[in-house]
Scaffold this motif. Structure first.
Motif, PDB file in Angstrom:
ATOM      1  N   ALA A   1       1.989   1.173 -40.595  1.00  0.00           N
ATOM      2  CA  ALA A   1       3.318   0.689 -40.979  1.00  0.00           C
ATOM      3  C   ALA A   1       3.859   1.608 -42.061  1.00  0.00           C
ATOM      4  CB  ALA A   1       3.257  -0.754 -41.482  1.00  0.00           C
ATOM      5  N   GLU A   2       5.144   1.460 -42.358  1.00  0.00           N
ATOM      6  CA  GLU A   2       5.759   2.298 -43.388  1.00  0.00           C
ATOM      7  C   GLU A   2       6.713   1.466 -44.229  1.00  0.00           C
ATOM      8  OE1 GLU A   2       8.824   5.925 -43.101  1.00  0.00           O
ATOM      9  OE2 GLU A   2       6.802   6.481 -42.455  1.00  0.00           O
ATOM     10  N   ILE A   3       6.756   1.766 -45.519  1.00  0.00           N
ATOM     11  CA  ILE A   3       7.644   1.047 -46.427  1.00  0.00           C
ATOM     12  C   ILE A   3       9.076   1.551 -46.290  1.00  0.00           C
ATOM     13  CG2 ILE A   3       8.278   0.871 -48.874  1.00  0.00           C
ATOM     14  CD1 ILE A   3       5.351   0.422 -49.517  1.00  0.00           C
ATOM     15  N   ASP A   4       9.985   0.624 -46.135  1.00  0.00           N
ATOM     16  CA  ASP A   4      11.418   0.913 -46.162  1.00  0.00           C
ATOM     17  C   ASP A   4      11.925   0.424 -47.515  1.00  0.00           C
ATOM     18  OD1 ASP A   4      14.076   1.310 -45.758  1.00  0.00           O
ATOM     19  OD2 ASP A   4      14.230   0.147 -43.915  1.00  0.00           O
ATOM     20  N   LEU A   5      12.143   1.359 -48.439  1.00  0.00           N
ATOM     21  CA  LEU A   5      12.496   0.998 -49.810  1.00  0.00           C
ATOM     22  C   LEU A   5      13.999   0.895 -49.985  1.00  0.00           C
ATOM     23  CD1 LEU A   5      11.451   0.515 -52.740  1.00  0.00           C
ATOM     24  CD2 LEU A   5      11.824   2.956 -53.131  1.00  0.00           C
ATOM     25  N   LEU A   6      14.437  -0.242 -50.525  1.00  0.00           N
ATOM     26  CA  LEU A   6      15.836  -0.457 -50.884  1.00  0.00           C
ATOM     27  C   LEU A   6      15.903  -0.643 -52.388  1.00  0.00           C
ATOM     28  CD1 LEU A   6      17.177  -0.454 -48.115  1.00  0.00           C
ATOM     29  CD2 LEU A   6      15.286  -2.085 -47.953  1.00  0.00           C
ATOM     30  N   THR A   7      16.707   0.140 -53.066  1.00  0.00           N
ATOM     31  CA  THR A   7      16.777   0.092 -54.524  1.00  0.00           C
ATOM     32  C   THR A   7      18.112  -0.485 -54.961  1.00  0.00           C
ATOM     33  OG1 THR A   7      15.358   2.051 -54.675  1.00  0.00           O
ATOM     34  CG2 THR A   7      16.578   1.425 -56.653  1.00  0.00           C
ATOM     35  N   LEU A   8      18.060  -1.591 -55.699  1.00  0.00           N
ATOM     36  CA  LEU A   8      19.284  -2.235 -56.174  1.00  0.00           C
ATOM     37  C   LEU A   8      19.768  -1.545 -57.436  1.00  0.00           C
ATOM     38  CD1 LEU A   8      21.273  -4.598 -55.758  1.00  0.00           C
ATOM     39  CD2 LEU A   8      19.836  -5.945 -57.290  1.00  0.00           C
ATOM     40  N   GLU A   9      21.019  -1.101 -57.406  1.00  0.00           N
ATOM     41  CA  GLU A   9      21.634  -0.442 -58.557  1.00  0.00           C
ATOM     42  C   GLU A   9      22.866  -1.235 -58.987  1.00  0.00           C
ATOM     43  OE1 GLU A   9      20.147   1.865 -59.976  1.00  0.00           O
ATOM     44  OE2 GLU A   9      19.006   3.027 -58.507  1.00  0.00           O
ATOM     45  N   PRO A  10      23.226  -1.180 -60.278  1.00  0.00           N
ATOM     46  CA  PRO A  10      24.440  -1.865 -60.724  1.00  0.00           C
ATOM     47  C   PRO A  10      25.675  -1.146 -60.205  1.00  0.00           C
ATOM     48  CG  PRO A  10      23.550  -0.541 -62.501  1.00  0.00           C
ATOM     49  CD  PRO A  10      22.546  -0.478 -61.388  1.00  0.00           C
TER      50      PRO A  10
END
Length: 246
Positions: free
Chosen positions: A140-149
């Motif tokens: 499997a692979e990580i799908d990274l979502l980064t929350l920014e202001p």
């Protein structure tokens, strides 16, 4: 400087197994919604027994161990010294929980922007991804979502935060993907940004107008980096417990 990772280091593998074994042989129900984690029922004689077993196996002194049952929210504290690879351990833990139990929605909360930048760099690194795939054998692979202001306030219609939208829409039917939302403490507690608590967006995600409600519906695991900076009387910890209900 070249990054070189090693797998199965005893002190790291011990931590990963300790966390994953907490949910061994517990009652796990398939998710009702495609965007949610499986449902884990936290029975006192299931998870609680496993925790006590893990503590005994690792010879945790009684003054540092114990377990208080809370059917609504399970808090696991994992203590590792600085420099022993905490980021590696919690990333591998996500892979392991996904492999064993099908958990694929994780929120990683960090206390500062530099730690956030470091965590993002690590999880997005192609070498790191190959390491967990080719060396550790995770399929499997990580799908990274980064929350920014938001960079600046815009007039007119506001749209649902893209990182939250993509995180929520990630499907459990894709067993090759692990969805991770990376967020810093300030975004959880700062009322001035209120990007997660407002409900007047001009778009809807899976029927949710409010980001916090959408995140709660995914039944996420929340990993808190340096939790001593998120003390239980801290506003950010209260928000995680109440608004996200991990």
């Amino acid at each position: 400087m070249e990054l070189i990772l090693q797998s199965s280091l005893p002190h790291q593998q011990k931590a990963v197994d300790a966390i994953a074994d907490v949910f061994k042989d517990t009652w796990i129900k398939a998710p009702v919604n495609y965007y949610s984690n499986p449902e884990i029922t936290i029975f006192k004689d299931g998870v609680g027994d496993n925790i006590r077993s893990v503590q005994g196996l690792n010879k945790i002194p009684s003054e540092y161990g114990g377990y208080t049952h809370n059917a609504g929210c399970l808090n696991l504290d994992i203590k590792m010294e600085t420099g022993t690879g905490k980021t590696y351990v919690y990333v591998q833990t996500m892979y392991e929980l996904h492999k064993r139990y099908g958990i694929n929605k994780f929120i990683v909360a960090v206390p500062t922007l530099p730690i956030k930048a470091g965590a993002r760099q690590f999880m997005e690194d192609e070498y790191v991804k190959r390491h967990f795939r080719d060396v550790c054998g995770y399929d499997a692979e990580i799908d990274l979502l980064t929350l920014e202001p938001p960079k600046k306030k815009k007039k007119g219609r506001q749209f649902f935060p893209q990182a939250v939208s993509e995180f929520v829409k990630g499907s459990c039917q894709d067993n090759k993907k692990i969805y991770v939302l990376l967020v810093n403490m300030q975004l959880l507690k700062d009322a001035k940004n209120y990007i997660l608590s407002r409900d007047d967006y001009g778009s809807v995600v899976e029927g949710f107008y409010r980001p916090y409600n959408a995140l709660k519906a995914t039944r996420p695991f929340v990993i808190i980096d340096e939790p001593h900076k998120f003390s239980r009387n801290h506003k950010a910890f209260g928000v995680i417990e109440k608004e996200i209900a991990p």
